[in-house]
Design an enzyme around this catalytic site. Structure first.
Site, short mmCIF file in Angstrom:
data_model
loop_
_atom_site.label_atom_id
_atom_site.label_comp_id
_atom_site.label_asym_id
_atom_site.label_seq_id
_atom_site.Cartn_x
_atom_site.Cartn_y
_atom_site.Cartn_z
N THR A 48 11.86 29.27 63.66
CA THR A 48 12.30 29.41 65.51
C THR A 48 12.24 27.80 65.18
OG1 THR A 48 10.99 30.73 66.37
CG2 THR A 48 11.83 28.93 67.93
N ILE A 72 7.43 28.71 64.52
CA ILE A 72 7.06 28.81 63.48
C ILE A 72 8.53 29.00 63.00
CG2 ILE A 72 6.26 31.67 64.26
CD1 ILE A 72 8.58 32.55 64.73
N LYS A 113 9.75 17.03 69.39
CA LYS A 113 8.27 16.75 68.29
C LYS A 113 8.34 18.63 68.33
CE LYS A 113 6.31 12.88 69.79
NZ LYS A 113 7.17 12.50 71.33
N LYS A 147 17.15 7.18 73.36
CA LYS A 147 15.84 7.71 73.21
C LYS A 147 15.65 8.76 74.26
CE LYS A 147 11.53 7.62 72.81
NZ LYS A 147 10.27 8.56 72.97
N GLY A 184 10.96 0.91 75.90
CA GLY A 184 11.25 1.19 77.05
C GLY A 184 11.11 0.41 78.09
N ARG A 185 10.16 -0.01 78.78
CA ARG A 185 10.08 -1.17 80.04
C ARG A 185 10.30 -2.10 79.63
NH1 ARG A 185 4.13 1.46 80.84
NH2 ARG A 185 4.29 1.73 78.84
N ASP A 234 13.12 6.63 79.47
CA ASP A 234 12.26 7.35 79.96
C ASP A 234 12.80 6.49 81.86
OD1 ASP A 234 11.47 7.69 77.30
OD2 ASP A 234 9.54 6.03 77.44
N THR A 279 -0.62 9.45 68.71
CA THR A 279 -1.75 7.75 69.00
C THR A 279 -2.37 8.27 70.07
OG1 THR A 279 0.63 7.35 70.41
CG2 THR A 279 0.57 6.61 68.03
O1 C5P Z 1 7.89 1.58 77.80
P1 C5P Z 1 7.80 1.46 76.46
O2 C5P Z 1 7.91 0.75 75.64
O3 C5P Z 1 6.14 1.26 76.51
O4 C5P Z 1 8.10 2.95 76.40
C1 C5P Z 1 7.90 3.57 74.58
C2 C5P Z 1 8.25 4.24 74.50
O5 C5P Z 1 8.39 5.12 73.00
C3 C5P Z 1 7.55 5.89 75.47
O6 C5P Z 1 9.21 6.75 75.15
C4 C5P Z 1 6.87 6.41 74.32
O7 C5P Z 1 7.06 7.65 74.67
C5 C5P Z 1 7.47 6.12 72.97
N1 C5P Z 1 6.43 6.80 72.06
C6 C5P Z 1 4.89 5.68 72.15
N2 C5P Z 1 3.87 6.08 71.13
C7 C5P Z 1 4.21 6.64 70.44
C8 C5P Z 1 5.21 8.03 70.28
C9 C5P Z 1 6.11 7.21 71.08
O8 C5P Z 1 5.20 5.00 72.72
N3 C5P Z 1 3.38 7.15 69.62
#
Ligand code: C5P
Length: 241
Positions: free
Chosen positions: A81, A78, A74, A45, A217-218, A23, A127
């Protein structure tokens, strides 16, 4: 009960169970991080932000360099596609692709895989939606019931797994059995910043609850030493298996 990690999906290599969410604002920033993480991370990802910001060529680059790629696009459209888009992603050599868990969409994507090794992950209910959001959108079911219904439909459609909060992993594992992949974001090593996530779990607890792959991610991308942070998560996964 058979523990989830004793299922056929137990063949997944420990290091591959950590999926780092790229991200980041640009493909160059993502490339820099991938180089820094080196062999510690094998799975990335790429979501809509980076994909629409020039990240699709990066996905191909990573695949060519031997990394695994989860395209979090995500899909929902149709059937014709969805099928064509899925076939294109399958040709790229990605490992995972997300689709919304509508039976028509899931069947179309499943039917387009051919002999490719692309695996489909269904997004049951975002979520960010609660019961009143679903009601506003015209659904009769609340979040809990709709998630369970769609998870069952994902399994019936031959989708390989679902994306879910680690808090739901134990319940979904018993509902879906040992073979569906459970991929969980919202992972925070003990002591890490929670940020905007509300329901978080440590890597070890998520694995113990039945998750097969952890999306992080972070806690890696913003860490002072991303490689050390990723390595500690892989070690924690290993200790929980
Ligand atoms: O930075 P962090 O660890 O919170 O990132 C989580 C990743 O998972 C992000 O790319 C976020 O968009 C994704 N994600 C999420 N919750 C979901 C689906 C996807 O945090 N329900």
């Amino acid at each position: 009960m058979t523990p989830s990690h004793a299922s056929p999906v137990s063949a997944i290599e420990t290091r591959d169970r950590l999926i780092v969410a790229l991200d980041l604002p640009s493909p160059d920033a993502a490339r820099k991080l991938v180089v820094e993480l080196g062999d510690t991370v094998s799975f990335y990802k790429i979501g809509m932000e980076l994909a629409y910001g020039g990240g699709l060529p990066l996905a191909s680059e990573l695949i060519a360099a031997g990394k695994k790629v989860f395209l979090d696009l995500k899909l929902h459209d149709i059937p014709n596609t969805v099928a064509s888009a899925t076939a294109q992603v399958a040709n790229m050599g990605a490992t995972f692709l997300t689709i919304h868990a509508y039976p028509q969409t899931m069947k179309a994507a499943r039917g387009a895989l051919g002999t490719s090794s692309l695996q489909l992950l269904a997004v049951t209910v975002l979520t960010s939606s609660d019961d009143s959001d679903l009601q506003d959108a015209g659904y009769a079911l609340g979040v809990r019931d709709l998630v369970a219904k769609r998870a069952g439909q994902a399994k019936a459609a031959g989708v390989h797994g679902i994306v879910l909060s680690a808090e739901e992993a134990r319940a979904m594992r018993s509902l879906l059995g040992p073979d569906m992949l459970l991929v969980t974001p919202g992972i925070r090593p003990a002591g890490a910043e929670i940020g905007d996530q509300k329901r978080v779990m440590t890597p070890a607890r998520a694995i113990a609850a039945g998750a097969n792959y952890l999306v992080v991610g972070r806690p890696v991308t913003q860490a002072p030493d991303p490689k050390a942070a990723a390595s500690a998560i892989v070690d924690e996964i290993a200790s929980a298996l």
